[in-house]
Design a protein around this motif. Structure first.
Motif, PDB file in Angstrom:
ATOM      1  N   LEU A  54       0.847  -1.191   0.000  1.00 57.24           N
ATOM      2  CA  LEU A  54       0.000   0.000   0.000  1.00 57.24           C
ATOM      3  C   LEU A  54       0.885   1.243   0.000  1.00 57.24           C
ATOM      4  O   LEU A  54       1.665   1.440   0.933  1.00 57.24           O
ATOM      5  CB  LEU A  54      -0.884   0.026   1.248  1.00 57.24           C
ATOM      6  CG  LEU A  54      -2.122  -0.866   1.303  1.00 57.24           C
ATOM      7  CD1 LEU A  54      -1.772  -2.329   1.136  1.00 57.24           C
ATOM      8  CD2 LEU A  54      -2.863  -0.656   2.621  1.00 57.24           C
ATOM      9  N   ARG A  55       0.745   2.042  -1.030  1.00 58.16           N
ATOM     10  CA  ARG A  55       1.539   3.266  -1.125  1.00 58.16           C
ATOM     11  C   ARG A  55       0.602   4.455  -1.272  1.00 58.16           C
ATOM     12  O   ARG A  55       0.238   4.839  -2.383  1.00 58.16           O
ATOM     13  CB  ARG A  55       2.517   3.174  -2.299  1.00 58.16           C
ATOM     14  CG  ARG A  55       3.474   2.015  -2.141  1.00 58.16           C
ATOM     15  CD  ARG A  55       4.620   1.999  -3.124  1.00 58.16           C
ATOM     16  NE  ARG A  55       5.712   1.202  -2.573  1.00 58.16           N
ATOM     17  CZ  ARG A  55       6.922   1.096  -3.092  1.00 58.16           C
ATOM     18  NH1 ARG A  55       7.221   1.743  -4.181  1.00 58.16           N
ATOM     19  NH2 ARG A  55       7.854   0.359  -2.513  1.00 58.16           N
ATOM     20  N   PRO A  56       0.177   5.032  -0.152  1.00 58.04           N
ATOM     21  CA  PRO A  56      -0.776   6.135  -0.217  1.00 58.04           C
ATOM     22  C   PRO A  56      -0.079   7.423  -0.635  1.00 58.04           C
ATOM     23  O   PRO A  56       0.885   7.833   0.004  1.00 58.04           O
ATOM     24  CB  PRO A  56      -1.300   6.232   1.221  1.00 58.04           C
ATOM     25  CG  PRO A  56      -0.236   5.632   2.068  1.00 58.04           C
ATOM     26  CD  PRO A  56       0.576   4.702   1.219  1.00 58.04           C
TER      27      PRO A  56
ATOM     28  N   GLY B  11       3.823  -0.906 -10.559  1.00 68.99           N
ATOM     29  CA  GLY B  11       3.594  -0.280  -9.257  1.00 68.99           C
ATOM     30  C   GLY B  11       4.835   0.437  -8.751  1.00 68.99           C
ATOM     31  O   GLY B  11       4.754   1.491  -8.117  1.00 68.99           O
ATOM     32  N   ASP B  12       6.002  -0.136  -9.021  1.00 64.49           N
ATOM     33  CA  ASP B  12       7.258   0.501  -8.623  1.00 64.49           C
ATOM     34  C   ASP B  12       7.380   1.852  -9.316  1.00 64.49           C
ATOM     35  O   ASP B  12       7.676   2.872  -8.684  1.00 64.49           O
ATOM     36  CB  ASP B  12       8.425  -0.420  -9.021  1.00 64.49           C
ATOM     37  CG  ASP B  12       9.769   0.168  -8.634  1.00 64.49           C
ATOM     38  OD1 ASP B  12       9.880   0.676  -7.503  1.00 64.49           O
ATOM     39  OD2 ASP B  12      10.705   0.124  -9.459  1.00 64.49           O
ATOM     40  N   ILE B  13       7.116   1.857 -10.601  1.00 65.19           N
ATOM     41  CA  ILE B  13       7.295   3.077 -11.395  1.00 65.19           C
ATOM     42  C   ILE B  13       6.214   4.110 -11.062  1.00 65.19           C
ATOM     43  O   ILE B  13       6.510   5.273 -10.799  1.00 65.19           O
ATOM     44  CB  ILE B  13       7.248   2.729 -12.903  1.00 65.19           C
ATOM     45  CG1 ILE B  13       8.406   1.772 -13.234  1.00 65.19           C
ATOM     46  CG2 ILE B  13       7.307   3.993 -13.748  1.00 65.19           C
ATOM     47  CD1 ILE B  13       8.293   1.104 -14.589  1.00 65.19           C
TER      48      ILE B  13
ATOM     49  N   SER C 253       4.409   4.452  -8.461  1.00 65.23           N
ATOM     50  CA  SER C 253       4.431   5.018  -7.106  1.00 65.23           C
ATOM     51  C   SER C 253       5.518   6.080  -6.952  1.00 65.23           C
ATOM     52  O   SER C 253       5.353   7.028  -6.193  1.00 65.23           O
ATOM     53  CB  SER C 253       4.549   3.929  -6.041  1.00 65.23           C
ATOM     54  OG  SER C 253       5.726   3.172  -6.189  1.00 65.23           O
ATOM     55  N   ASP C 254       6.631   5.950  -7.663  1.00 68.05           N
ATOM     56  CA  ASP C 254       7.623   7.036  -7.635  1.00 68.05           C
ATOM     57  C   ASP C 254       7.017   8.286  -8.255  1.00 68.05           C
ATOM     58  O   ASP C 254       7.202   9.405  -7.766  1.00 68.05           O
ATOM     59  CB  ASP C 254       8.876   6.652  -8.448  1.00 68.05           C
ATOM     60  CG  ASP C 254       9.993   6.102  -7.564  1.00 68.05           C
ATOM     61  OD1 ASP C 254       9.666   5.464  -6.544  1.00 68.05           O
ATOM     62  OD2 ASP C 254      11.175   6.305  -7.900  1.00 68.05           O
ATOM     63  N   CYS C 255       6.289   8.078  -9.324  1.00 69.54           N
ATOM     64  CA  CYS C 255       5.650   9.189 -10.020  1.00 69.54           C
ATOM     65  C   CYS C 255       4.619   9.864  -9.096  1.00 69.54           C
ATOM     66  O   CYS C 255       4.616  11.078  -8.917  1.00 69.54           O
ATOM     67  CB  CYS C 255       4.995   8.636 -11.285  1.00 69.54           C
ATOM     68  SG  CYS C 255       4.089   9.823 -12.219  1.00 69.54           S
TER      69      CYS C 255
HETATM   70 MG    MG Z   1      10.826   1.934  -6.239  1.00 73.05          MG
END
Ligand code: MG
Ligand code: IPM
Length: 370
Positions: free
Chosen positions: A106-108, A248-250, A252-254
């Motif tokens: 979960l990346r809020p 999701g990695d990309i 979420s950085d954005c």
């Molecule tokens: Mg990352």
């Protein structure tokens, strides 16, 4: 008295500095609430490689499996660039995620009011932003086989990775997504590349089927490239974004940058509930930032906010989590900022000054509430 056990893994780069400030926050909660913390601290990543010869020691993993929650700083650094891949700092983190089956990340991305102007986007696009990126964390191209760098019989060399998803891996992730959306704004964007990838076609098919179990939740499918564009064009159209490990990695950085700084974004990685207990790892979305490590420049807030998620999800302490998040807002509103989020013309504070300001805010807010 509620006893909770935590494994702290400061890791590399700015991780130890951020965890040092978090330790003061934990200390505060230990003195001012009925939570009693049983804390173990150990190395992970490059630090573990130096100490144990492996980025995740068996003994560390054993403790990780027993505790109620793990809080991590960050891993990685250029000094380990030439170490064999399975011994690199990142491999320690990936093994930890896999071994504990922490599939739901979960990346809020919440834009805290005081920081709307710190975003690289126009203020009105991000103010009030509250989206949840739900990233699958234990499968996909991060773990798929075959993988490697090889030489074919004709002498040509190639590097390969495999994107692979089992139906149940997509299904359990989407279910978490729908359940999160039910408590939020009732919308899920399922994100893949069904226009070019078989695994994307399959992802979309499974998401559609699972979505039928949640008639109150609106499900929209979106290609990952379009999602990246929409995130910077009109981010408030999103509620929950459910996607695979790599996208999701990309994304979420954005999304992190929308909130003002990568230094602000917390995350929770959760496993399935087994006998009422759910393995959980809390970590900031940002990396180890070796360029600023050890200089007191790091923003500890993503780590502190990750602990707020820990209070919420692992210890079921909503009001303590609210208090900690309010303390962060309080500090930001006073223009107390580290370099990454400093307002124009205001002198940035150091990592430890930020920790001190947080403790003061906790004291202030808790006496107000008392
Ligand atoms: Mg990352
Ligand atoms: C993250 C990081 C990690 C990832 C690295 C450090 C292995 O970028 O948590 O987003 O790629 O998952």
């Amino acid at each position: 008295m509620k006893n909770v056990s935590i494994l702290l893994l400061p890791g590399d780069g700015i991780g130890p500095e951020a965890i040092a400030e978090l330790s003061r926050v934990i200390e505060w909660f230990s003195s001012n609430t009925d939570l009693a913390f049983d804390i173990t601290t150990d190395d992970l990543g490059g630090a573990a490689y130096e100490r144990y010869g492996t980025p995740l020691a068996d003994t560390t993993l054993e403790v990780a499996k027993k505790v109620d929650a793990i809080v991590m700083g960050s891993v990685g650094g250029p000094q380990w660039d030439n170490v064999e891949r399975h011994l690199r700092p990142e491999a320690g983190l990936l093994t930890l995620r896999k071994e504990l089956d922490l599939f739901a990340n979960l990346r809020p991305a919440t834009c805290r009011a005081a920081l709307a102007s710190a975003s690289s986007l126009k203020e009105d696009l991000v103010s009030g932003l509250d989206i949840m990126i739900l990233r699958e964390l234990t499968a996909g191209v991060y773990f798929g086989e075959p993988r490697g760098i090889e030489t074919l019989p004709d002498g040509r060399r190639r590097g390969l990775d495999t994107q692979v998803y089992f139906e149940e891996e997509i299904e359990r992730l989407l279910r978490v997504g729908f359940e999160l959306a039910a408590k939020r704004n009732k919308k899920v964007h399922s994100v893949e590349k069904a226009n070019v990838m078989e695994s994307g076609v399959f992802w979309r098919e499974v998401a559609t089927r699972v979505g039928k179990d949640y008639p109150d939740i609106e499900l929209e499918h979106m290609y990952a490239d379009n999602c990246a564009m929409q995130l910077v064009r009109q981010p408030k159209q999103f509620d929950v974004i459910a996607t695979d490990n790599l996208f999701g990695d990309i994304l979420s950085d954005c999304a992190a940058m929308l909130t003002g700084s990568l230094g602000m974004l917390p995350s929770a990685s959760l496993g399935s509930e087994i006998d009422g207990k759910r393995a959980a790892l809390y970590e900031p979305v940002h990396g180890s930032a070796p360029d600023i490590a050890g200089q007191g420049l790091a923003n500890p807030l993503a780590t502190v906010l990750s602990f707020a998620m820990c209070l919420r999800y692992s210890f079921n302490r909503q009001s303590d989590a609210d208090l900690l998040e309010s303390a962060v807002d309080h500090v930001l509103a006073k223009n107390i900022r580290t370099t990454d989020i400093a307002a124009q013309g205001v002198k940035p504070v150091s990592t430890s000054d930020m920790g001190t300001a947080l403790i003061e805010a906790l004291n202030e807010l808790s006496t107000q509430n008392a």
